[in-house]
Each structure stands twice: as structure tokens, then as C-alpha cells.
Design an enzyme around this catalytic site. Structure first.
Site, mmCIF file in Angstrom:
data_model
loop_
_atom_site.group_PDB
_atom_site.id
_atom_site.type_symbol
_atom_site.label_atom_id
_atom_site.label_comp_id
_atom_site.label_asym_id
_atom_site.label_seq_id
_atom_site.Cartn_x
_atom_site.Cartn_y
_atom_site.Cartn_z
ATOM 1 N N HIS A 1 0.754 -0.917 0.097
ATOM 2 C CA HIS A 1 -0.365 -0.191 0.377
ATOM 3 C C HIS A 1 1.178 1.992 0.468
ATOM 4 O O HIS A 1 0.330 2.272 -0.574
ATOM 5 C CB HIS A 1 -1.036 0.162 1.136
ATOM 6 C CG HIS A 1 -1.880 -1.247 1.762
ATOM 7 N ND1 HIS A 1 -1.885 -1.889 2.187
ATOM 8 C CD2 HIS A 1 -2.684 -1.722 0.321
ATOM 9 C CE1 HIS A 1 -2.769 -2.891 2.221
ATOM 10 N NE2 HIS A 1 -3.485 -2.643 1.081
ATOM 11 N N SER B 1 -0.157 -9.070 1.209
ATOM 12 C CA SER B 1 -1.235 -8.382 1.208
ATOM 13 C C SER B 1 -2.301 -8.169 2.685
ATOM 14 O O SER B 1 -1.054 -9.590 3.167
ATOM 15 C CB SER B 1 -1.549 -10.428 0.458
ATOM 16 O OG SER B 1 -3.142 -10.707 0.621
ATOM 17 N N SER B 2 -2.719 -8.030 2.462
ATOM 18 C CA SER B 2 -3.590 -7.730 4.243
ATOM 19 C C SER B 2 -3.650 -9.721 4.643
ATOM 20 O O SER B 2 -3.649 -9.099 5.490
ATOM 21 C CB SER B 2 -4.642 -6.823 3.862
ATOM 22 O OG SER B 2 -4.634 -6.197 3.609
ATOM 23 N N ARG B 3 -4.163 -10.269 3.463
ATOM 24 C CA ARG B 3 -4.361 -11.794 4.304
ATOM 25 C C ARG B 3 -2.540 -12.213 5.013
ATOM 26 O O ARG B 3 -3.284 -13.202 5.323
ATOM 27 C CB ARG B 3 -5.242 -12.570 3.056
ATOM 28 C CG ARG B 3 -5.567 -11.593 2.697
ATOM 29 C CD ARG B 3 -7.430 -13.123 1.290
ATOM 30 N NE ARG B 3 -8.003 -12.212 0.867
ATOM 31 C CZ ARG B 3 -9.218 -12.894 0.975
ATOM 32 N NH1 ARG B 3 -9.910 -13.394 2.515
ATOM 33 N NH2 ARG B 3 -9.947 -12.511 0.973
#
Length: 281
Positions: free
Chosen positions: A43, A191-193
Site C-alpha cells: 500500500h 497482502s493483508s491476508r
């Protein structure tokens, strides 16, 4: 609420549409980075790109329930607004953070008229029914509210990027800017995951990436790419005990199945300890 307002020194946090409209009115060169939180270096790279190309940058944090085809997935999606705001503030590169409520985005009761074309029901769209309709709907609403000049999105979610760009650039005077995938030291796509994975799972994800690089390298030597990829898919399943939704080579300009490595990407979606991960290279 007090915490949200007082964490701010240089960036302004917008908690509703009234505040957003008042704050953004003077600016016509906005760069927009849409997120669902779980802020990471990927991000931040989008924010860096926005800073280079636009005068002001706005980041949204909104976990959109409309794009989850699985309620369990929605419930488990990582959320930590305090941590996200600290990271964004520390970057000193964000002018506005938009943290809307559901009613701010879906302020009317009209159902989305967005439907995918049959040719687009591939890759993640094939396995996550309604997902991209939800993504396109919320991106349409966010773009209408924020009116950005440019939107910055990562290539890790390549199909999402492809569909959003095709959809939004027809409707608005805004450009969707692709940004390269950012990876960790072991080349796992950020990734946020990933926050849902333990260390041993991240080690496996790194090994899977290494295998994907090898597969992509060897594709040009194969006459029957489809058969080769099916064999590789079985090997990945057996070696790493993962469930794979797809492993496909597709053209980057239209996402059609490709028979050549040139101008194509290898796409994968798989489950690692019940966490769904995607990548392309």
C-alpha cells in the site's frame, strides 16, 4: 472516535461524506489509493506513486461487505484501524484518510446494475461469485464520491486491476494506474491476508513462489502448455498439501488463455491453511 481525531497531526482523517466534501473541494489533482485496511509496504508503494504523480493523496479504509462471497471470509478479514492509521501517519505522505461507514458509501437502496460479461467470468470471478460485481460497485461509488484524477492499484490483484480500469475509465475522467507487486524478503507477494498466516505457512508460500518462477521459465519449452500446467498443478497440490483454484497462463492485454510466454502472465489462486492467496508473474 476521540482516538481517530487525535492521532492526526499532518494528515486529515475524514469520517463521513460531509467532512470529505468540505476537505476535498479545493483540490482537483487527487491521487486515490483504495484499501480495505491491513496497511503494508505494498500500500505504501501505491502512496509513493501517487505522491509523485499527484498534488494530494487520499487513502480509503473500508472493508466492503459487498465483495465477499463468503461470510466467514468477511468475518476473518484482518482489521486494525489504529495500527493502519499509525502506519499512514508515520509515512508522512498521506494528506487525507477516508474512513467511511457503510451508509456513507451505500447511501441509497438501489441495487447494483453491474454484471460481468461471460468472457470475464474467469480466474477469481469463476470461483468467487459476485466478488467482482461488488468490487466494481464500490469502486464506482468511491470514485463518484472522491472524484480523483488518478487511482493507484497493485498488479498483484491483476484481474481486479484489469476490470476496474476497463469499467471506471469509461465512466469518469480518471486514470487507473497499475503499480508493481511488492514482495517480502522471501518473494511472497504482500497482502493483508498474509497477517492470517503463521511463519511455517509463509515459508511454504515462499517455496510455492519459487516453484512458480520455475514453471514460468519452462513454459516456453512446452508445446502443450495446458497439459504442462495441469501436471504442475497436481505436483503443487501433492507437495504442499494445498487446494488450488487455478493455475493458468493468460494474456495481459485481455486475460484470454495464452499459448505463449510473451506478453502473458502465470496466474494462481490457492488455499494455504484456509487462507486464500493469489499471485501472478
Amino acid at each position: 472516535m476521540f482516538y481517530l481525531l487525535n492521532i492526526l497531526i499532518q494528515m486529515k482523517i475524514l469520517l463521513n461524506n460531509t467532512s470529505l466534501f468540505e476537505s476535498l473541494r479545493p483540490f482537483n489533482d487527487l491521487g486515490f489509493v483504495p484499501t480495505m485496511g491491513g496497511i503494508h509496504k505494498g500500500h505504501l508503494s501505491l502512496i509513493d506513486k501517487s505522491n509523485k504523480l499527484c498534488k494530494k493523496t487520499i487513502v480509503s479504509i473500508f472493508v466492503n461487505p459487498k465483495q465477499f462471497n463468503n461470510k466467514k471470509d468477511l468475518r476473518s478479514y484482518p482489521r486494525n484501524i489504529k495500527k493502519d492509521l499509525k502506519i499512514l501517519k508515520k509515512s508522512k505522505k498521506v494528506d487525507f484518510v477516508y474512513v467511511p461507514k457503510f451508509k456513507d458509501i451505500y447511501d441509497d437502496k438501489k441495487k447494483s446494475q453491474i454484471t460481468l460479461l461471460k468472457k470475464d467470468e474467469i480466474l477469481c470471478a469463476k470461483f468467487r461469485k459476485g466478488h467482482f460485481e461488488g468490487v466494481l460497485d464500490v469502486m464506482n461509488r468511491l470514485t463518484k464520491i472522491i472524484k480523483p484524477k488518478k487511482i493507484f492499484m497493485g498488479e498483484k490483484d491483476f484481474q481486479q486491476l484489469f476490470l476496474v480500469k476497463k469499467h471506471l475509465e469509461k465512466l469518469y475522467k480518471t486514470k487507473v494506474i497499475p503499480c508493481k507487486t511488492i514482495r517480502d524478503k522471501n518473494n511472497v507477494a504482500l497482502s493483508s491476508r498474509n497477517f492470517l498466516l503463521n511463519k511455517s505457512s509463509l515459508v511454504i508460500a515462499a517455496k510455492i513462489y519459487k516453484k512458480l518462477v520455475s514453471i514460468k521459465k519452462n513454459i516456453k519449452k512446452k508445446k502443450k502448455i495446458w497439459s504442462f500446467l495441469n501436471l504442475q498443478k497436481k505436483e503443487l497440490k501433492n507437495n504442499y498439501k494445498i487446494k488450488i483454484d487455478y493455475l493458468e497462463l493468460r494474456k495481459i492485454n485481455n486475460l484470454k488463455i495464452s499459448s505463449t510466454k510473451k506478453n502473458s502472465r502465470l496466474f494462481i489462486a490457492y488455499y494455504l491453511n484456509n487462507v486464500r492467496l493469489i499471485d501472478n508473474l
